[in-house]
Design an enzyme around this catalytic site. Structure first.
Site, PDB file in Angstrom:
ATOM      1  N   TRP B  98     -16.600 -29.768 -23.820  1.00  0.00           N
ATOM      2  CA  TRP B  98     -18.037 -29.619 -24.095  1.00  0.00           C
ATOM      3  C   TRP B  98     -18.720 -28.775 -23.032  1.00  0.00           C
ATOM      4  CZ3 TRP B  98     -19.337 -30.002 -28.793  1.00  0.00           C
ATOM      5  CH2 TRP B  98     -18.699 -30.928 -29.652  1.00  0.00           C
ATOM      6  N   ASP B 165     -25.633 -33.355 -19.433  1.00  0.00           N
ATOM      7  CA  ASP B 165     -25.339 -33.800 -20.785  1.00  0.00           C
ATOM      8  C   ASP B 165     -24.866 -35.253 -20.672  1.00  0.00           C
ATOM      9  OD1 ASP B 165     -24.261 -34.384 -23.276  1.00  0.00           O
ATOM     10  OD2 ASP B 165     -23.134 -32.517 -23.444  1.00  0.00           O
ATOM     11  N   LYS B 189     -24.102 -41.941 -30.415  1.00  0.00           N
ATOM     12  CA  LYS B 189     -23.114 -42.763 -29.735  1.00  0.00           C
ATOM     13  C   LYS B 189     -23.735 -44.095 -29.322  1.00  0.00           C
ATOM     14  CE  LYS B 189     -21.333 -38.293 -28.635  1.00  0.00           C
ATOM     15  NZ  LYS B 189     -20.055 -38.186 -29.286  1.00  0.00           N
TER      16      LYS B 189
END
Lengths: 356, 356
Positions: B98, B165, B189
């Site tokens: 990511w 992040d 999540k």
């Protein structure tokens, strides 16, 4: 019974809502739909079905891609010029507040030619299509103006791709996809819950332009680039199944012509209310109306609300009243609204709403 | 009983799902939550509550704004450099797939200084924080690497804003907001359904940069710029209420330490399975593991799935196995997973899974 005239997020078909509720805890004997990986086989099937249904309903040719994005029509105001930029000159029809916003965003990516504008008459009618247009990458039009209640019904022959914002009329009336280069729509009117933005684009217009990942159409073609709003896609698929079951876009358009016709007739005959838009430019889905007096409009809104008719206020930028008659609004809702208008007119003979 | 180990969209608290189901057709005696205008008073109250709960749970100081966006962390890979660009030099820690994607997108807006990378060891461990960093607009870090299962636990003193992040560890462990310039997270999540992206930003970093509307943080401050994924915000508010009721982030972190500790201990003691990450860099929420053999891994995944333990496959880019233990995963789920691993180890003494 509540009738919801919201311009969006708006009313959805009740059978779909009941189905979603029933299977919410366990989709296909598994976990909840909102807990499901977007890469699972089960969810992939939902996305395939959603696309297949949309292609059938709108008769989308094979040489068009369907993209499932986020960010609403507003993000498309940036993504369209970013992705379709060749010469850096774009033509826009300035037909309402949303097209005005689209124009402002496009200016960040090139020169905007305003090919027609009705801003001078406060968007009460539509600018004419330009007779000729050339040397631009595309011509952008808001096909149905949600706030102002106008719509285009004819499309000219132009030498450039036409890009249309169809947020408030997609699936509510027939749209001849092959006449367009690109169509985009926020889902929250006739497709499903908010959170999904549809882009239907002719494949030859998808060019790899070295844009960052989310902003490039090329990265979204035939795949989910990242996690979409999964619940929105799932419900959209169920709504499209409902539309198919009810007879497709043709049936939806027929009903919307009937519903809006009934309502426009009532407005045209009313001693108190009148439609803001006249003649052939009237939208099938968004109908602004007014008594001509802001306080009386507000009094009617409260009067209707007390009778279960909600979200009849005009957009905060223009005021007045507005009834949005999307696919899921039954004919009975429109009849009830007309009855309540008559009731209000009657009572208005006795009391002055200006002094409420 | 199904236990869902998906990395996202992932498991949500069952009491919240039941509540959402119960009030799905009529929210507060009105229409369905998915039919409700995002400008209605009822929905405005939901957004206020959501922000208030998040501020309490994360102790977000007043000089930080909370933005409710769409497009996932992936759109933030573009929006962060676009909005925080001053000198046009950005530092990134390259700690996983990511962060690699974030770096690729940032390069469209300036020069990226890779301040540390563990790409050479396939992201099996974390790059060290740079000892000094200057002349950059910010330092970006992926605090918890969802795919690789590593996490940073210490934050250095840097002279530049730290952008993180936190998609897979927000609300799962304490994050000291005031040490950061900007935090962003996809909701799917630990917060709620997909479709919502949170951005928590120090107000002095919000500069009007003449960006197109959706892409400018300044246009999203203290308002909903356009229609968000309303259902996602609504469920997120309910999930945050659940987190508060369960004792807040402190309680979540305590449970996640217990759950992951139990699972790491089982992996460390197993004759067949082992954790991919070692030592102090181990994530509390995402735990990649493997038998060391791809076919045996797949055999275990099928074995577990047949016993109601789903989504144990590793990310498609790395393979292997992975258990995501988010807030809503109960301790019982972890115990059951360990039991099923033992069962598989036992059976493995009799048959070779390589020949399945």
């Amino acid at each position: 019974m509540i009738y919801n005239f919201s311009a969006g997020p708006g009313v959805l078909p009740e059978p779909v809502l009941r189905e979603v509720q029933a299977e919410f805890l366990s989709y296909k004997q598994g976990v909840s739909i909102v807990e499901m990986s977007h890469r699972s086989d089960t969810f992939a099937t939902i996305v395939e079905q959603l696309e297949a249904r949309l292609r059938r309903l709108m008769q989308i040719p094979d040489d068009y891609a369907v993209l499932f994005l986020q960010g609403g029509a507003t993000l498309q105001f940036s993504m369209v010029p970013m992705n379709l930029r060749e010469s850096g000159r774009f033509a826009y029809l300035d037909s309402g507040i949303w097209s005005k916003k689209a124009i402002a965003d496009a200016k960040h990516y090139g020169d905007v030619v305003v090919a027609g504008s009705s801003a001078a008459v406060k968007y009460r009618d539509l600018p004419a299509w330009p007779e000729t247009i050339s040397d631009v990458d595309y011509l952008h039009v808001t096909l149905n103006n949600t706030i102002e209640g106008t719509r285009y019904t004819k499309l000219p022959d132009t030498g450039v791709p036409i890009v249309a914002d169809v947020s408030s009329n997609i699936l509510a009336e027939a749209i001849d996809v092959k006449r367009y280069g690109l169509l985009y729509a926020g889902a929250q009117k006739n497709i499903g819950p908010a959170g999904l933005t549809l882009v239907i684009i002719r494949r030859d217009l998808i060019v790899d332009r070295d844009l960052p990942s989310y902003l490039a159409y090329s990265k979204h073609v035939d795949t989910l680039l990242n996690t979409p709003s999964t619940f929105s896609l799932y419900v959209a698929e169920r709504v499209l199944a409902w539309v198919e079951g009810e007879g497709g876009v043709e049936a939806m358009e027929r009903r919307n012509v009937e519903k809006s016709g009934l309502f426009y007739d009532a407005l045209d005959a009313s001693p108190l209310f009148h439609a803001v838009v006249s003649g052939k430019q009237r939208s099938l889905t968004n109908i602004p109306f007014t008594t001509g007096d802001a306080e009386t409009d507000r009094a009617f809104q409260r009067f209707a609300e007390a009778r279960g008719l909600i979200e009849l206020g005009g957009h905060r930028s223009v005021g007045g009243l507005r009834a949005s008659l999307y696919n899921a609004m039954p004919l009975e809702g429109v009849k009830r609204l007309i009855d309540v208008m008559h009731e209000f007119e009657q009572e208005g003979q006795d009391v002055s709403y200006k002094n409420v």
